[in-house]
Scaffold this active site. Sequence first.
Site, PDB file in Angstrom:
ATOM      1  N   LYS A  69     -76.808 -47.463 -14.776  1.00 25.49           N
ATOM      2  CA  LYS A  69     -75.754 -46.379 -14.499  1.00 25.49           C
ATOM      3  C   LYS A  69     -75.319 -46.523 -13.316  1.00 25.49           C
ATOM      4  O   LYS A  69     -76.331 -46.874 -12.347  1.00 25.49           O
ATOM      5  CB  LYS A  69     -76.541 -44.945 -14.817  1.00 25.49           C
ATOM      6  CG  LYS A  69     -75.490 -43.953 -14.636  1.00 25.49           C
ATOM      7  CD  LYS A  69     -74.573 -43.557 -15.727  1.00 25.49           C
ATOM      8  CE  LYS A  69     -73.530 -42.766 -15.250  1.00 25.49           C
ATOM      9  NZ  LYS A  69     -72.347 -43.647 -14.958  1.00 25.49           N
TER      10      LYS A  69
ATOM     11  N   SER B  76     -72.927 -37.277 -13.632  1.00 28.14           N
ATOM     12  CA  SER B  76     -72.435 -38.228 -14.534  1.00 28.14           C
ATOM     13  C   SER B  76     -73.636 -38.262 -15.836  1.00 28.14           C
ATOM     14  O   SER B  76     -73.132 -38.428 -16.819  1.00 28.14           O
ATOM     15  CB  SER B  76     -72.543 -39.760 -13.959  1.00 28.14           C
ATOM     16  OG  SER B  76     -71.388 -39.943 -13.520  1.00 28.14           O
TER      17      SER B  76
ATOM     18  N   GLN C 110     -78.724 -48.171  -6.131  1.00 28.93           N
ATOM     19  CA  GLN C 110     -78.539 -47.211  -7.157  1.00 28.93           C
ATOM     20  C   GLN C 110     -79.865 -47.054  -8.156  1.00 28.93           C
ATOM     21  O   GLN C 110     -79.896 -45.947  -8.733  1.00 28.93           O
ATOM     22  CB  GLN C 110     -77.349 -47.659  -8.323  1.00 28.93           C
ATOM     23  CG  GLN C 110     -76.836 -46.698  -8.970  1.00 28.93           C
ATOM     24  CD  GLN C 110     -75.733 -46.008  -8.277  1.00 28.93           C
ATOM     25  OE1 GLN C 110     -74.943 -46.449  -7.591  1.00 28.93           O
ATOM     26  NE2 GLN C 110     -75.445 -44.708  -8.766  1.00 28.93           N
TER      27      GLN C 110
ATOM     28  N   LYS D 143     -74.180 -51.708 -11.135  1.00 26.01           N
ATOM     29  CA  LYS D 143     -72.950 -51.376 -10.211  1.00 26.01           C
ATOM     30  C   LYS D 143     -72.054 -52.487 -10.664  1.00 26.01           C
ATOM     31  O   LYS D 143     -72.553 -53.350 -11.258  1.00 26.01           O
ATOM     32  CB  LYS D 143     -73.359 -51.257  -9.017  1.00 26.01           C
ATOM     33  CG  LYS D 143     -72.247 -50.836  -8.068  1.00 26.01           C
ATOM     34  CD  LYS D 143     -72.673 -49.471  -7.693  1.00 26.01           C
ATOM     35  CE  LYS D 143     -71.308 -48.503  -7.225  1.00 26.01           C
ATOM     36  NZ  LYS D 143     -71.967 -47.421  -6.711  1.00 26.01           N
TER      37      LYS D 143
ATOM     38  N   GLY E  88     -66.804 -44.260 -11.572  1.00 27.37           N
ATOM     39  CA  GLY E  88     -65.947 -44.508 -10.569  1.00 27.37           C
ATOM     40  C   GLY E  88     -66.810 -44.884  -9.440  1.00 27.37           C
ATOM     41  O   GLY E  88     -68.026 -44.646  -9.299  1.00 27.37           O
ATOM     42  N   ASP E  89     -65.962 -45.349  -8.422  1.00 31.62           N
ATOM     43  CA  ASP E  89     -66.412 -45.620  -7.017  1.00 31.62           C
ATOM     44  C   ASP E  89     -65.382 -45.644  -6.228  1.00 31.62           C
ATOM     45  O   ASP E  89     -64.238 -45.176  -6.656  1.00 31.62           O
ATOM     46  CB  ASP E  89     -67.460 -46.765  -6.919  1.00 31.62           C
ATOM     47  CG  ASP E  89     -68.130 -46.929  -5.510  1.00 31.62           C
ATOM     48  OD1 ASP E  89     -69.302 -46.133  -5.590  1.00 31.62           O
ATOM     49  OD2 ASP E  89     -68.080 -47.589  -4.774  1.00 31.62           O
TER      50      ASP E  89
ATOM     51  N   THR F  22     -69.893 -35.321  -6.119  1.00 32.28           N
ATOM     52  CA  THR F  22     -70.637 -36.100  -4.790  1.00 32.28           C
ATOM     53  C   THR F  22     -70.491 -35.265  -3.578  1.00 32.28           C
ATOM     54  O   THR F  22     -71.754 -35.152  -2.583  1.00 32.28           O
ATOM     55  CB  THR F  22     -70.149 -37.236  -4.799  1.00 32.28           C
ATOM     56  OG1 THR F  22     -69.917 -38.018  -6.331  1.00 32.28           O
ATOM     57  CG2 THR F  22     -70.945 -38.348  -4.052  1.00 32.28           C
TER      58      THR F  22
ATOM     59  N   LYS G 167     -81.724 -44.412  -6.168  1.00 33.81           N
ATOM     60  CA  LYS G 167     -81.017 -43.122  -6.268  1.00 33.81           C
ATOM     61  C   LYS G 167     -80.932 -42.518  -7.647  1.00 33.81           C
ATOM     62  O   LYS G 167     -81.217 -41.275  -7.741  1.00 33.81           O
ATOM     63  CB  LYS G 167     -79.525 -43.369  -5.897  1.00 33.81           C
ATOM     64  CG  LYS G 167     -78.623 -42.112  -5.893  1.00 33.81           C
ATOM     65  CD  LYS G 167     -77.049 -42.471  -5.857  1.00 33.81           C
ATOM     66  CE  LYS G 167     -76.596 -43.486  -5.087  1.00 33.81           C
ATOM     67  NZ  LYS G 167     -75.073 -43.656  -4.808  1.00 33.81           N
TER      68      LYS G 167
HETATM   69  N1  GLU Z   1     -70.245 -44.510  -7.590  1.00 32.50           N
HETATM   70  C1  GLU Z   1     -71.097 -43.222  -7.430  1.00 32.50           C
HETATM   71  C2  GLU Z   1     -72.307 -43.578  -6.938  1.00 32.50           C
HETATM   72  O1  GLU Z   1     -72.363 -44.399  -5.923  1.00 32.50           O
HETATM   73  C3  GLU Z   1     -71.055 -42.792  -8.868  1.00 32.50           C
HETATM   74  C4  GLU Z   1     -71.941 -43.620 -10.017  1.00 32.50           C
HETATM   75  C5  GLU Z   1     -71.941 -42.733 -11.472  1.00 32.50           C
HETATM   76  O2  GLU Z   1     -71.532 -41.787 -11.480  1.00 32.50           O
HETATM   77  O3  GLU Z   1     -72.400 -43.448 -12.321  1.00 32.50           O
HETATM   78  O4  GLU Z   1     -73.418 -42.965  -6.998  1.00 32.50           O
END
Ligand code: GLU
Length: 461
Positions: A105, A393, A126, A141, A180-181, A225, A129
């Site tokens: 994810k 998410s 990630q 990612k 997204g990012d 976020t 996190k």
């Molecule tokens: N891009 C965001 C992050 O850095 C969200 C990632 C997501 O929702 O999968 O965590």
Amino acid sequence: MEAYVKDTISKEEELVQAYMDEVFETIVKRDPHEKEFHQAVSTIFRSIKPALVKNPAYRNHNILERIVEPERLITFRVPWMDDNGTVQVNRGFRVQFNSAIGPYKGGLRFHPSVNTSIVKFLGFQQIFKNALTGQPIGGGKGGSDFDPKGKSDREIMRFCQSFMSELAQHIGKDIDVPAGDIGVGAKEIGYLFGQYKKMRNTFEAGVLTGKGLSYGGSLARKEATGYGTIYFVQEMLKDHGFDIAGKKVVISGSGNVSIYAMEKAIELGAKVIACSDSDGYIYDESGISLETVKQLKEVEKRRIHDYVEFHPNAHYQEGCTGIWSIACDIALPCATQNEIDAAAAQTLVNNGVKVVAEGANMPSTPEAIGIFLESNVLFGPAKAVNAGGVAVSSLEMGQNSSRMAWSFEKVDTKLQEIMTDIYQNCKEAAKEYNQPGNLIVGANIAGFIKVADAMIDLGVI
Ligand code: GLU
């Protein structure tokens, strides 16, 4: 003296240090140019050392060498036709870093700076996190060096369709779920989802998150976020007997994270006095108008310097780092990696900053972090502070699986609970490993232990 100092280091600590050095040398030797990835690994290794000393199983199972190696790294050609009929080629990426606790994810970033190093540093962070959110999601990612700036809607659509033509082979609601990012918002997610749906001939809502509300998106995902960042800051402040109301806040960026951090901060009575984009920053001691920023950035896609047309009393300054010379109580870097260097950190400290919380991923250099910690600034690391986005998410994935749509209040309440839990878990882990108050150590250890324990339980994966 030398011998005395050595004696105080336990045998296990020496073994762990040698082990970490060896793994780190291996990654540098394998990919010497991946500076950002090395930076991310070295920060995590430094923090998790006490966890390895306490539990030799992690070294015995060679967890570190496994965890720094992505399960899969996909790079692909993305050919697309621009509005002049010329074929353009970009490079696409997806790193599927770790799926020990759930499907991969993580977001997709479209920005010219995207390369293997950037994707790997983001994907690596990630993992931890996502583990910290308490949700069952692994780490991934992706993205492209495609620059959406200045492109027409049709060009963006054609690019997204071509990108998905390849990516579709690698993702799925129980395999890998992008979102997204930077450079990828609801519009791009829509085009990506449309292409996936067409290719698969199935409405698999859970394959992407951050979707529009009419086709399976979650309420409050857009805000998550930014709101989550402020909920985390509130916890930090509350724990030290302060309140966010009346505080002066500087927030870099003016994208999704920044805008919703501003919204929640203002709602809670803080005064946001500056924000920025990649050209420069605006500053108004009497407070920024969020309405104007939203209109310029979300609706009209204009540059932040146009803000002063509507608010002649505000100041515009070219360049991004100058924003950190504005005196404030709370600084929220919400733009991009390495945006606060040692000099910027020192200026913030000299000007009396009390809290720095990272809305962006890895926005502070290691030297900047050192300065904040030495100066007793309350420091919130990215993987804890900005985890609200990916957490919601995961709630979106849950709603998609159960074919339910939750109310805004329900998602927002859950987000607040998640951010409070993340803060408490980071705080407790930091205390348990004898570094009370160090939320970087707390976040990294809490995230690492969850993933490492799962990896051990799953055998040699
Ligand atoms: N891009 C965001 C992050 O850095 C969200 C990632 C997501 O929702 O999968 O965590």
